[in-house]
Design an enzyme around this catalytic site. Structure first.
Site, mmCIF file in Angstrom:
data_model
loop_
_atom_site.group_PDB
_atom_site.id
_atom_site.type_symbol
_atom_site.label_atom_id
_atom_site.label_comp_id
_atom_site.label_asym_id
_atom_site.label_seq_id
_atom_site.Cartn_x
_atom_site.Cartn_y
_atom_site.Cartn_z
ATOM 1 N N THR A 1 0.836 -1.196 0.000
ATOM 2 C CA THR A 1 0.000 0.000 0.000
ATOM 3 C C THR A 1 0.872 1.248 0.000
ATOM 4 O OG1 THR A 1 -1.846 1.109 1.123
ATOM 5 C CG2 THR A 1 -0.136 0.218 2.530
ATOM 6 N N HIS A 2 0.268 2.352 -0.460
ATOM 7 C CA HIS A 2 0.910 3.664 -0.333
ATOM 8 C C HIS A 2 0.198 4.478 0.738
ATOM 9 C CE1 HIS A 2 3.381 3.150 -3.912
ATOM 10 N NE2 HIS A 2 2.315 2.704 -4.546
ATOM 11 N N TYR B 1 -17.875 5.745 1.134
ATOM 12 C CA TYR B 1 -19.321 5.636 1.376
ATOM 13 C C TYR B 1 -19.687 5.869 2.849
ATOM 14 C CZ TYR B 1 -19.222 3.430 -3.242
ATOM 15 O OH TYR B 1 -19.032 3.170 -4.582
ATOM 16 N N HIS C 1 -14.638 -3.291 8.846
ATOM 17 C CA HIS C 1 -14.263 -4.423 8.010
ATOM 18 C C HIS C 1 -12.742 -4.588 7.967
ATOM 19 C CE1 HIS C 1 -14.931 -0.565 6.213
ATOM 20 N NE2 HIS C 1 -14.153 -0.838 5.183
ATOM 21 N N ARG C 2 -12.034 -3.456 7.762
ATOM 22 C CA ARG C 2 -10.572 -3.528 7.662
ATOM 23 C C ARG C 2 -9.974 -3.998 8.988
ATOM 24 N NH1 ARG C 2 -10.473 0.051 4.137
ATOM 25 N NH2 ARG C 2 -11.133 1.611 5.625
ATOM 26 N N ASP D 1 -7.946 -5.648 -0.262
ATOM 27 C CA ASP D 1 -8.903 -5.009 -1.162
ATOM 28 C C ASP D 1 -10.249 -4.987 -0.455
ATOM 29 O OD1 ASP D 1 -9.359 -3.631 -3.546
ATOM 30 O OD2 ASP D 1 -10.295 -5.368 -4.469
HETATM 31 P P1 IMP Z 1 -9.717 0.001 -0.983
HETATM 32 O O1 IMP Z 1 -9.633 -1.400 -1.519
HETATM 33 O O2 IMP Z 1 -9.412 0.088 0.490
HETATM 34 O O3 IMP Z 1 -8.939 0.979 -1.803
HETATM 35 O O4 IMP Z 1 -11.254 0.435 -1.100
HETATM 36 C C1 IMP Z 1 -11.935 0.486 -2.340
HETATM 37 C C2 IMP Z 1 -13.116 1.434 -2.250
HETATM 38 O O5 IMP Z 1 -14.088 0.945 -1.312
HETATM 39 C C3 IMP Z 1 -12.774 2.842 -1.751
HETATM 40 O O6 IMP Z 1 -12.364 3.669 -2.809
HETATM 41 C C4 IMP Z 1 -14.107 3.300 -1.166
HETATM 42 O O7 IMP Z 1 -14.989 3.738 -2.173
HETATM 43 C C5 IMP Z 1 -14.658 2.025 -0.581
HETATM 44 N N1 IMP Z 1 -14.248 1.885 0.846
HETATM 45 C C6 IMP Z 1 -13.267 1.090 1.334
HETATM 46 N N2 IMP Z 1 -13.186 1.190 2.668
HETATM 47 C C7 IMP Z 1 -14.135 2.084 3.025
HETATM 48 C C8 IMP Z 1 -14.525 2.617 4.294
HETATM 49 O O8 IMP Z 1 -13.988 2.298 5.363
HETATM 50 N N3 IMP Z 1 -15.541 3.498 4.266
HETATM 51 C C9 IMP Z 1 -16.170 3.897 3.112
HETATM 52 N N4 IMP Z 1 -15.824 3.449 1.917
HETATM 53 C C10 IMP Z 1 -14.813 2.533 1.860
#
Ligand code: IMP
Length: 192
Positions: A7-8, A151, A177-178, A68
């Site tokens: 990640t960056h 979102y 979730h993360r 992801d």
């Molecule tokens: P990424 O894989 O973490 O880059 O997430 C992909 C996309 O999912 C992001 O660009 C957001 O649109 C959405 N997203 C991921 N995590 C969150 C969050 O914690 N809150 C709201 N949107 C999220």
């Protein structure tokens, strides 16, 4: 032991470092001076997490994790899902994404949704493993709150009165979730 986090994003890096045991040093792509973006060409969250992890493993031959995330809405058959970042098209725009989501949910009784994060881990020997974290909730009809990103203003987690964008970041980071996917990974790595 060192683990590369593909990640960056400095906030994600901090979150991971705070969850793994102190003897594990988490290094980011910036620490490695890697500036190229890895294309997310998969059609599932796990595919994209694996693509990123494999790309980095091939380059550095060191343990690596990659994540992801997507928002999966029940009545939209799991959309926007793996396409969450670019739901309303390129370039990625959170306001447009929320507008489109609210439009697609107009008049729908079932507004249930969840965020899902998949983490792919590849160990020093090249063995792959996946970890998942999920938070359930619903998509409310209008935006609430100014914190967070993506979102967050329209996502109300089950059992809470505040949207993700109304919560202090520390609270969101407890239940997100993360955080859940990271905890699943760190529970595993703590035992290794
Ligand atoms: P990424 O894989 O973490 O880059 O997430 C992909 C996309 O999912 C992001 O660009 C957001 O649109 C959405 N997203 C991921 N995590 C969150 C969050 O914690 N809150 C709201 N949107 C999220």
């Amino acid at each position: 032991m060192e683990i590369i986090f593909a990640t960056h994003n400095k906030n994600k890096l901090k979150e991971v470092q705070s969850l793994v045991p102190a003897n594990i040093k988490v290094i980011s792509l910036d620490d490695l001076n890697m500036t190229t973006e890895i294309p997310e060409t998969g059609h599932a969250l796990a595919d994209n997490a694996l693509i990123k992890a494999r790309t980095i493993f091939e380059l550095y031959k060191k343990p690596v994790i990659a994540d992801d995330t997507g928002l999966e809405v029940t009545v939209l058959n799991g959309a926007p899902g793996v396409y969450s970042a670019r739901y309303a098209g390129e370039p990625s725009n959170a306001e447009n994404n929320m507008n489109l989501l609210l439009e697609n949910l107009e008049g729908k009784a079932d507004r249930s949704a969840h965020f899902k994060t998949v983490i792919a881990y590849i160990n020093a020997e090249g063995k792959e493993q996946l970890f998942e974290g999920r938070v359930d909730g619903e998509i409310i009809a209008e935006r609430r709150g100014g914190e967070g990103f993506g979102y967050d203003p329209v996502f109300l987690p089950t059992g809470y009165a505040a949207t993700f964008a109304e919560m202090p970041l520390e609270e969101k980071n407890q239940i997100s979730h993360r955080a859940r996917a990271l905890r699943a990974f760190s529970e595993f790595i703590n035992k290794v």
